[in-house]
Design a protein around this motif. Structure first.
Motif, short mmCIF file in Angstrom:
data_model
loop_
_atom_site.label_atom_id
_atom_site.label_comp_id
_atom_site.label_asym_id
_atom_site.label_seq_id
_atom_site.Cartn_x
_atom_site.Cartn_y
_atom_site.Cartn_z
N ILE A 47 44.24 43.53 45.84
CA ILE A 47 45.61 43.08 46.07
C ILE A 47 46.20 42.46 44.80
CG2 ILE A 47 47.10 41.53 47.40
CD1 ILE A 47 45.15 41.88 49.75
N LEU A 48 45.58 41.37 44.32
CA LEU A 48 46.14 40.67 43.17
C LEU A 48 45.98 41.43 41.86
CD1 LEU A 48 45.09 37.00 44.03
CD2 LEU A 48 47.33 38.06 44.29
N LEU A 49 44.84 42.08 41.67
CA LEU A 49 44.59 42.83 40.44
C LEU A 49 44.62 44.34 40.66
CD1 LEU A 49 41.66 40.66 39.02
CD2 LEU A 49 44.07 40.54 38.42
N ALA A 50 45.37 44.78 41.66
CA ALA A 50 45.41 46.20 42.01
C ALA A 50 45.94 47.06 40.86
CB ALA A 50 46.25 46.41 43.26
N GLY A 51 46.86 46.54 40.10
CA GLY A 51 47.44 47.32 39.01
C GLY A 51 46.54 47.45 37.80
N THR A 52 45.57 46.53 37.66
CA THR A 52 44.70 46.59 36.47
C THR A 52 43.28 46.99 36.84
OG1 THR A 52 44.29 44.22 36.69
CG2 THR A 52 46.04 44.89 35.17
N VAL A 53 42.61 46.20 37.64
CA VAL A 53 41.22 46.49 37.99
C VAL A 53 41.16 47.40 39.20
CG1 VAL A 53 39.02 45.48 38.70
CG2 VAL A 53 40.41 44.32 37.01
N GLY A 54 41.81 47.01 40.28
CA GLY A 54 41.85 47.83 41.47
C GLY A 54 40.48 48.12 42.06
N TYR A 55 39.59 47.15 42.03
CA TYR A 55 38.22 47.35 42.48
C TYR A 55 37.75 46.08 43.17
CZ TYR A 55 33.30 48.85 42.12
OH TYR A 55 32.02 49.23 42.39
N GLY A 56 36.99 46.18 44.23
CA GLY A 56 36.61 45.03 45.03
C GLY A 56 35.27 44.43 44.70
N ARG A 57 34.62 44.89 43.66
CA ARG A 57 33.33 44.30 43.26
C ARG A 57 33.45 43.83 41.82
NH1 ARG A 57 29.00 48.75 45.53
NH2 ARG A 57 29.25 48.25 47.72
N ILE A 58 33.98 42.62 41.70
CA ILE A 58 34.21 42.13 40.34
C ILE A 58 33.44 40.84 40.13
CG2 ILE A 58 36.29 43.42 39.79
CD1 ILE A 58 38.00 41.24 40.91
N TYR A 59 34.07 39.72 40.02
CA TYR A 59 33.47 38.48 39.53
C TYR A 59 32.31 37.97 40.39
CZ TYR A 59 37.91 38.81 37.15
OH TYR A 59 38.97 39.27 36.44
N PHE A 60 32.49 37.87 41.69
CA PHE A 60 31.43 37.30 42.54
C PHE A 60 30.35 38.31 42.91
CE2 PHE A 60 34.13 33.74 42.67
CZ PHE A 60 33.40 32.67 43.12
#
Length: 190
Positions: A47-60
């Motif tokens: 949602i928040l980084l959909a335009g750049t990362v667009g992926y649900g497995r990032i920092y945590f």
């Protein structure tokens, strides 16, 4: 792996850690740790980084955040003898294990292997995946198992809370509202 499946694994880990630590509070922290990566990364990435990362497995979902939580947990355990953050870290580690994060080394070792890649999921992917999870019978089964285990483990606290609630004016008002709704529904039936 779906959210409540992760929560069930966290609950099983929490039962073991609660027995070791002698503190039932770590059980809830292990469950929280098991679902925390999805609770933070999925909305953040889709949602928040959909335009750049667009992926649900990032920092945590990465070892960097897990390592920081483990270090903070070790410090708290050393100085305060509090096991809570270590239980949270154990839940987070189980989440990463069952997501198979070693198959995604850029995300797992972020930021050491470069920036997070863009995955280009559709714009409505997050909400579709939420609905897909809600349609899984296994998730409902895990929900019932988790609720039952928590009710059993915290039965004394739950009984005391229900007793306090039963003696409160809020319960009386809620009961009257339910009776009024039932009476109105009964009148509207053909």
């Amino acid at each position: 792996m779906y959210l409540l499946a992760h929560a069930m694994v966290g609950l099983l880990i929490g039962v073991v850690l609660a027995a070791i630590a002698g503190d039932r509070r770590v059980l809830a922290l292990a469950v929280l740790g098991a679902v925390l990566p999805d609770l933070i990364d999925k909305p953040l990435g889709h949602i928040l980084l959909a335009g750049t990362v667009g992926y649900g497995r990032i920092y945590f979902h990465g070892l960097t955040t897990l390592f920081l939580v483990v270090i903070a947990g070790l410090i708290l355990y050393h100085y305060r003898r509090w096991f809570g953050l270590l239980a949270l870290a154990a839940g987070m580690a189980s989440h990463q294990f069952f997501d198979g994060m070693w198959r995604h080394p850029v995300e797992w070792f972020w930021p050491f292997l470069g920036p997070l890649p863009s995955h280009g999921y559709p714009e409505d992917y997050f909400w579709e995946s939420v609905l897909r999870e809600l349609a899984q019978p296994s998730e409902w089964l895990f929900f019932l198992l988790i609720a039952g285990l928590f009710a059993y483990i915290y039965r004394r606290e739950l009984a005391a809370a229900l007793k306090r609630l039963a003696n409160s004016p809020i319960c009386l008002a809620l009961g009257l509202a339910v009776l009024a709704a039932l009476a109105m529904g009964w009148r509207l039936l053909p």
